[in-house]
Design an enzyme around this catalytic site. Structure first.
Site, PDB file in Angstrom:
ATOM      1  N   HIS A 278       0.843  -1.201   0.000  1.00 34.08           N
ATOM      2  CA  HIS A 278       0.000   0.000   0.000  1.00 34.08           C
ATOM      3  C   HIS A 278       0.881   1.254   0.000  1.00 34.08           C
ATOM      4  O   HIS A 278       0.698   2.156  -0.821  1.00 34.08           O
ATOM      5  CB  HIS A 278      -0.909  -0.045   1.229  1.00 34.08           C
ATOM      6  CG  HIS A 278      -1.740   1.168   1.441  1.00 34.08           C
ATOM      7  ND1 HIS A 278      -3.046   1.261   1.011  1.00 34.08           N
ATOM      8  CD2 HIS A 278      -1.472   2.351   2.030  1.00 34.08           C
ATOM      9  CE1 HIS A 278      -3.527   2.459   1.323  1.00 34.08           C
ATOM     10  NE2 HIS A 278      -2.592   3.138   1.953  1.00 34.08           N
ATOM     11  N   GLU A 279       1.858   1.286   0.881  1.00 30.26           N
ATOM     12  CA  GLU A 279       2.723   2.464   0.984  1.00 30.26           C
ATOM     13  C   GLU A 279       3.571   2.630  -0.282  1.00 30.26           C
ATOM     14  O   GLU A 279       3.756   3.731  -0.773  1.00 30.26           O
ATOM     15  CB  GLU A 279       3.618   2.355   2.228  1.00 30.26           C
ATOM     16  CG  GLU A 279       2.846   2.479   3.546  1.00 30.26           C
ATOM     17  CD  GLU A 279       2.127   3.826   3.725  1.00 30.26           C
ATOM     18  OE1 GLU A 279       2.745   4.870   3.459  1.00 30.26           O
ATOM     19  OE2 GLU A 279       0.946   3.829   4.109  1.00 30.26           O
ATOM     20  N   HIS A 282       1.635   4.115  -3.138  1.00 29.82           N
ATOM     21  CA  HIS A 282       1.566   5.573  -2.948  1.00 29.82           C
ATOM     22  C   HIS A 282       2.851   6.216  -3.477  1.00 29.82           C
ATOM     23  O   HIS A 282       2.823   7.142  -4.278  1.00 29.82           O
ATOM     24  CB  HIS A 282       1.512   5.918  -1.457  1.00 29.82           C
ATOM     25  CG  HIS A 282       0.161   5.861  -0.817  1.00 29.82           C
ATOM     26  ND1 HIS A 282      -0.968   6.367  -1.404  1.00 29.82           N
ATOM     27  CD2 HIS A 282      -0.223   5.402   0.397  1.00 29.82           C
ATOM     28  CE1 HIS A 282      -1.996   6.211  -0.575  1.00 29.82           C
ATOM     29  NE2 HIS A 282      -1.573   5.623   0.525  1.00 29.82           N
ATOM     30  N   HIS A 361      -6.423   8.079  -1.455  1.00 35.30           N
ATOM     31  CA  HIS A 361      -7.098   6.787  -1.281  1.00 35.30           C
ATOM     32  C   HIS A 361      -8.387   6.761  -2.079  1.00 35.30           C
ATOM     33  O   HIS A 361      -8.976   7.808  -2.340  1.00 35.30           O
ATOM     34  CB  HIS A 361      -7.419   6.558   0.211  1.00 35.30           C
ATOM     35  CG  HIS A 361      -6.200   6.443   1.061  1.00 35.30           C
ATOM     36  ND1 HIS A 361      -5.902   7.335   2.057  1.00 35.30           N
ATOM     37  CD2 HIS A 361      -5.185   5.544   1.040  1.00 35.30           C
ATOM     38  CE1 HIS A 361      -4.752   6.995   2.615  1.00 35.30           C
ATOM     39  NE2 HIS A 361      -4.291   5.917   2.014  1.00 35.30           N
TER      40      HIS A 361
HETATM   41 ZN   LIG Z   1      -2.497   5.105   2.287  1.00 35.67          ZN
END
Ligand SMILES: [Zn+2]
Ligand SMILES: *[C@@H]1O[C@H](CO)[C@@H](O)[C@H](O)[C@H]1NC(C)=O
Ligand SMILES: *[C@@H]1O[C@H](CO)[C@@H](O)[C@H](O)[C@H]1NC(C)=O
Ligand SMILES: *[C@@H]1O[C@H](CO)[C@@H](O)[C@H](O)[C@H]1NC(C)=O
Ligand SMILES: *[C@@H]1O[C@H](CO)[C@@H](O)[C@H](O)[C@H]1NC(C)=O
Ligand SMILES: *[C@@H]1O[C@H](CO)[C@@H](O)[C@H](O)[C@H]1NC(C)=O
Ligand SMILES: *[C@@H]1O[C@H](CO)[C@@H](O)[C@H](O)[C@H]1NC(C)=O
Length: 508
Positions: A278-279, A282, A361
């Protein structure tokens, strides 16, 4: 006489495997990314390495709002072009090579924790490189120095030879950083001072580093108990990117791993990989500071490698929901929701937004279960979904193999209004619930309760019970002969029904 007793009762039946419960705190990516300055390499530093390295020019990234709104029209013709382009790019692009570098300022780790971390980071990196391809960096990757840091005065006369070069050194210049990490000099370009606007004589301030071979992205891993780690109860990791190439593609970033979390007795490999993924997604492009730097490469199949900026890719819809309107995102969302609305954009979270109303998000009501939604559920309930991969494709920096997407279950075929505030209270929904009763999580492997959370804004969904929700765990089976006929087994699934159980009264 033999009687048959019919017991009508509401019960939960269980039949397949998996699980879910919310285990992570809030993602602080936006807050972290906002706090740092990104150094962007300029064209000349990449093209002209042999002669231009000392003349490296950098500029701080400047997030601009373009007035034009690029609404993606995913017409079939456009998509055909898109597909051709993707095929053409596949040839020129190869899986991204991510080099991980443990920052020297990292806390010491025990053997066990070091192993845990290495396994999790390697696993994450291998998933990312199986999904994203880039044009490989030619030669070693060298990061840029920020001229505004090492320089006190810059030549600003456009017609001077040394235009935009440093005229006077900043004597207090120490080093370059990436979030909390000091970038080793060996990873950086050199820098020099030009004493006259037109003369070549110069004094070298720092030597050119050796750089990193076979690297398209440099990931600094910093293990520490930072303030964020100690003040936020379930914080495991957070990240940001700090350098980008001339086209805006992130070249380097840092992920901070909270040391004590690795030691935790409840440490789980799968949730760690999920969070790191997830990070990293990003950091690699799914970031509100980068949306408007995404590039459109779809009209460029004949080669040349030039893609034009999309301009502004985000905009509010009629209901005030912020959405991303780019061609692939629009197309896969239409397919997912079975919508005929060709101007459909993918909704962004409307909480935790910046002054422009942007979040990094997806809207939780519409894209629940996506790896890029704000709250991550249990790993098995989270998908590296096609809408997220389409967004990475639309950055223009990557070629993404969309066939590797894990298709999103939430909202399949539900139409373009799915998840909107007025419709989520419909008590016939397959995905939303009303009231606060018991039921099943939408993937049918957990007993659940109808609840809401911050990001659902009053809509309610079945979330796994706090305890003994997993229907695949045999140890969750209640003692004695269950009246409900519930079976907890690795093959069980959750169904909400009123069962009839026939009981022979002679045995009662
Ligand atoms: Zn996030
Ligand atoms: C800018 O540089 C050019 C060429 O060196 C010079 O002729 C001109 O006078 C300079 N202009 C200023 C405003 O310094
Ligand atoms: C995309 O992924 C699929 C499934 O893993 C694989 O079969 C296919 O060869 C990949 N395509 C490309 C162009 O890499
Ligand atoms: C998609 O919608 C059309 C009508 O709009 C319907 O006929 C079709 O069955 C739907 N497909 C799916 C997979 O839901
Ligand atoms: C479901 O909604 C309908 C109309 O909105 C309402 O009449 C009905 O009472 C609701 N049923 C329950 C069980 O809430
Ligand atoms: C779940 O189990 C924990 C520990 O046994 C207990 O403290 C908690 O009250 C339980 N929660 C519910 C909702 O039963
Ligand atoms: C099962 O529940 C439904 C609605 O919840 C109800 O209409 C039906 O009568 C129930 N069936 C039995 C056998 O109790």
């Amino acid at each position: 006489m033999l009687h048959t007793l019919h017991q009508h009762s509401t019960a939960l039946l269980f039949l397949l495997s998996l699980w879910l419960t919310s285990s992570h705190g809030k993602c602080v990516f936006d807050e972290v990314q906002q706090s740092i300055t990104v150094t962007r390499a300029e064209e000349s530093t990449v093209k002209n390495r042999s002669t231009g390295s000392w003349a490296a020019k950098q500029s701080r990234t400047n997030i601009q709002r373009h007035p034009a709104v690029a609404r993606g029209s995913a017409s079939s013709q456009h998509l055909q072009v898109q597909r051709q382009m993707e095929r053409a790019m596949m040839i020129a692009m190869s899986p991204i090579r991510i080099h991980t570098w443990i920052a020297q300022e990292s806390s010491a780790l025990s053997e066990v924790d070091r192993e845990r971390l290495a396994v999790a980071v390697n696993h994450t990196v291998s998933i990312i490189s199986s999904l994203l391809s880039v044009r490989h960096t030619a030669g070693p990757l060298l990061l840029s120095r920020d001229i505004n840091k090492y320089c006190k005065f810059i030549w600003r006369n456009v017609s001077a030879t040394n235009y935009n070069r440093c005229g006077r050194a900043n004597s207090s210049y120490k080093n370059e950083t990436c979030l909390s990490v000091t970038i080793p000099d060996d990873h950086l370009r050199g820098c020099a001072v030009f004493h006259h606007p037109d003369a070549p004589d110069r004094t070298e301030l720092r030597h050119e580093g050796a750089g990193l071979n076979n690297t398209d992205f440099l990931l600094y891993v910093h293990i520490q108990n930072s303030h964020r780690c100690t003040t936020q109860p379930s914080m495991l990791a957070y990240a940001a990117h700090c350098q980008s190439d001339p086209l805006g593609r992130p070249l380097a970033g840092t992920v901070v791993i909270c040391r004590d979390r690795l030691r935790h007795q409840n440490y789980r490999h799968d949730s760690t990989v999920q969070l790191l993924l997830h990070e990293l997604l990003h950091v690699l492009g799914f970031s509100r500071t980068l949306f408007n730097t995404w590039r459109d490469c779809s009209h460029n199949i004949k080669g040349g490698g030039k893609c034009s900026p999309h301009g502004q890719v985000t905009n509010l819809d009629e209901e005030g929901q912020m959405r991303i309107y780019t061609p692939s995102v629009s197309h896969v969302l239409q397919e997912h929701l079975n919508s005929t609305d060709t101007t459909l954009g993918a909704p962004l979270e409307n909480l935790d937004v910046d002054s422009a109303g942007l979040s990094s998000h997806w809207e939780a009501r519409v894209l629940q279960g996506s790896i890029m939604s704000a709250t991550l559920a249990e790993p098995s309930g989270v998908q590296i979904d096609q809408i997220t991969l389409a967004a990475l494709q639309d950055t223009g920096w990557y070629s993404v193999n969309l066939s590797r997407a894990q298709s999103l279950v939430w909202g399949q075929g539900e139409g373009s209004l799915f998840g909107s505030l007025p419709t989520c209270h419909d008590n016939m929904s397959l995905y939303f619930c009303t009231g606060s009763g018991l039921g099943c999580h939408y993937l049918h492997v957990h007993k659940a309760e109808c609840v809401t959370d911050l990001y659902l804004e009053g809509c309610r969904i079945y979330k796994p019970l706090e305890n003994k929700s997993e229907c695949w765990k045999e140890k969750n089976q209640p003692g004695g002969v269950g009246w409900s006929g519930e079976i907890y087994h690795s093959d069980s699934r959750c169904f909400f029904s009123n069962l009839s159980k026939e009981v022979d009264p002679t045995l009662v």
